[in-house]
Design a protein around this motif. Structure first.
Motif, short mmCIF file in Angstrom:
data_model
loop_
_atom_site.label_atom_id
_atom_site.label_comp_id
_atom_site.label_asym_id
_atom_site.label_seq_id
_atom_site.Cartn_x
_atom_site.Cartn_y
_atom_site.Cartn_z
N ASP A 1 0.82 -1.22 0.00
CA ASP A 1 0.00 0.00 0.00
C ASP A 1 0.85 1.27 0.00
O ASP A 1 0.31 2.37 -0.09
N ASN A 2 2.16 1.11 0.11
CA ASN A 2 3.06 2.26 0.02
C ASN A 2 3.53 2.47 -1.41
O ASN A 2 3.52 1.55 -2.23
N ARG A 3 3.97 3.68 -1.68
CA ARG A 3 4.66 3.97 -2.94
C ARG A 3 5.76 4.97 -2.68
O ARG A 3 5.79 5.63 -1.62
N LEU A 4 6.69 5.09 -3.62
CA LEU A 4 7.71 6.12 -3.52
C LEU A 4 7.08 7.48 -3.74
O LEU A 4 6.00 7.60 -4.35
N ASN A 5 7.75 8.52 -3.25
CA ASN A 5 7.28 9.87 -3.51
C ASN A 5 8.46 10.71 -3.98
O ASN A 5 9.24 10.24 -4.82
N ASP A 6 8.66 11.88 -3.44
CA ASP A 6 9.62 12.84 -4.00
C ASP A 6 11.07 12.47 -3.67
O ASP A 6 11.33 11.70 -2.75
N GLY A 7 12.03 13.06 -4.43
CA GLY A 7 13.44 12.80 -4.20
C GLY A 7 14.32 13.97 -4.60
O GLY A 7 13.87 14.93 -5.24
N CYS A 8 15.61 13.91 -4.21
CA CYS A 8 16.60 14.90 -4.60
C CYS A 8 17.98 14.26 -4.56
O CYS A 8 18.14 13.16 -4.02
N VAL A 9 18.97 14.94 -5.11
CA VAL A 9 20.36 14.48 -5.09
C VAL A 9 21.19 15.50 -4.32
O VAL A 9 21.06 16.71 -4.53
N ASP A 10 22.05 15.01 -3.41
CA ASP A 10 22.86 15.93 -2.62
C ASP A 10 24.20 16.21 -3.31
O ASP A 10 24.48 15.72 -4.41
N LEU A 11 25.05 17.03 -2.67
CA LEU A 11 26.30 17.46 -3.29
C LEU A 11 27.32 16.33 -3.41
O LEU A 11 28.29 16.46 -4.15
N ASN B 1 7.63 14.25 1.83
CA ASN B 1 7.75 15.13 0.67
C ASN B 1 9.04 15.92 0.80
O ASN B 1 9.80 15.77 1.73
N GLY B 2 9.24 16.84 -0.16
CA GLY B 2 10.55 17.45 -0.30
C GLY B 2 11.27 16.49 -1.23
O GLY B 2 10.77 16.23 -2.32
N PRO B 3 12.35 15.90 -0.79
CA PRO B 3 13.30 16.50 0.14
C PRO B 3 14.16 17.53 -0.60
O PRO B 3 14.07 17.65 -1.82
N ALA B 4 14.99 18.25 0.13
CA ALA B 4 15.86 19.25 -0.49
C ALA B 4 17.14 19.39 0.32
O ALA B 4 17.16 19.07 1.52
#
Length: 298
Positions: free
Chosen positions: A102-112, A155-158
């Motif tokens: 019942d879960n799914r992936l959501n938002d993402g980001c790449v770090d330095l 959500n996010g992430p940043a």
């Protein structure tokens, strides 16, 4: 023809996405990619020519982030996939939370450091079953580590411009959290960075001064916060569900904004004919160069 923009948001792609999300600037292509989660699509928009192309995906396309070899890491419902825009091919690399259908992936980001950060969520948006994960390329495979749970809609992430702070939202709680992020990828000192009193925090990014730009679901605005958490004037948008922004263009001063039609009643949609479309505006403070997921060493 190149876009002519000012500080007022303007519709640049009248798409009517059900759940437009995850805008990301491709430095290599000088083009914007984003997804429509509910319609299972990846989109590409060229601001110079206005050209638009889309690819279908086999399930919800939740985020898309560039890899240093020219491909992308795509978060689908069930895990991480490689996406090749030259062929449109998707290949699975890592299943995530197979024990939680019942879960799914959501938002993402790449770090330095070239690591991917992303979250999972309860697809019914009711149970705090979501978690935060970090992914790096190690020994010719994707190495996934778990960094906290209890999120209903992560959500996010940043990442802050100096790479030392990770921002994550739990949208139903109307809160943005900040973590100290160490060079080795350890998170510590979680605290409430900001709490919204109008709408729900969706995707967040930072600009070169460290200001956090937050798409505000149900709020009809882009909320903005200084690095100390104090609120700056928001940017009104002509639609209710604002999901995320990305900085692009050669000078990183063009702000692209994704929006959504999901959950809006017919009378609201009649007043918001461009809901679900892609918008853009210009800003004085540039964003940060888009980081890429690191496959190559060094």
């Amino acid at each position: 023809m190149p876009l002519t923009l000012d500080s007022t948001p303007r519709c640049v792609l009248d798409l009517h996405a059900t759940l437009g999300e995850g805008p990301v600037w491709s430095e290599r292509e000088q083009a914007l990619y984003f997804v429509d989660i509910r319609e299972h699509k990846i989109h590409r928009f060229d601001p110079e020519s206005g050209a638009h192309h889309s690819w279908p995906t086999p399930s919800e396309a939740c985020f898309l982030l560039p890899v240093d070899d020219g491909t992308f890491l795509c978060g689908l419902r069930d895990g991480l996939h490689r996406f090749d825009p030259e062929t449109g091919a998707l290949s699975q690399h890592k299943a995530i939370e197979p024990e939680r259908p019942d879960n799914r992936l959501n938002d993402g980001c790449v770090d330095l450091e070239g690591r991917l950060w992303f979250g999972t969520m309860d697809d019914n948006e009711a149970a705090p079953n979501g978690s935060i994960y970090c992914v790096r390329h190690k020994d010719y495979a994707l190495d996934v580590t778990h960094h906290g749970e209890g999120y209903t809609v992560s959500n996010g992430p940043a990442i802050s411009p100096d790479g030392r702070t990770l921002y994550v939202c739990d949208s139903p709680e109307q809160e943005i959290y900040a973590f100290d992020l160490s060079e080795d990828g350890t998170l510590s000192n979680r605290r409430v960075f900001a709490k919204l009193d109008h709408g729900y925090p969706d995707g967040v990014v930072t600009d070169s001064e460290g200001t956090v730009w937050c798409g505000t679901w149900g709020g009809g605005r882009i909320s903005r916060f200084r690095a100390d958490g104090s609120e700056l004037p928001s940017i009104p948008m002509p639609c209710t569900n604002v999901t995320k922004v990305a900085f692009g263009g050669a000078d990183h001063r063009t702000v692209f904004v994704t929006t959504a039609r999901k959950g809006l009643e017919p009378d609201v949609l009649a007043r918001e004919p461009h809901a679900g479309s892609l918008f853009a505006l210009r800003t004085d403070v540039p964003g940060n160069r888009q980081a890429t997921f690191r496959l190559s060493p060094g």
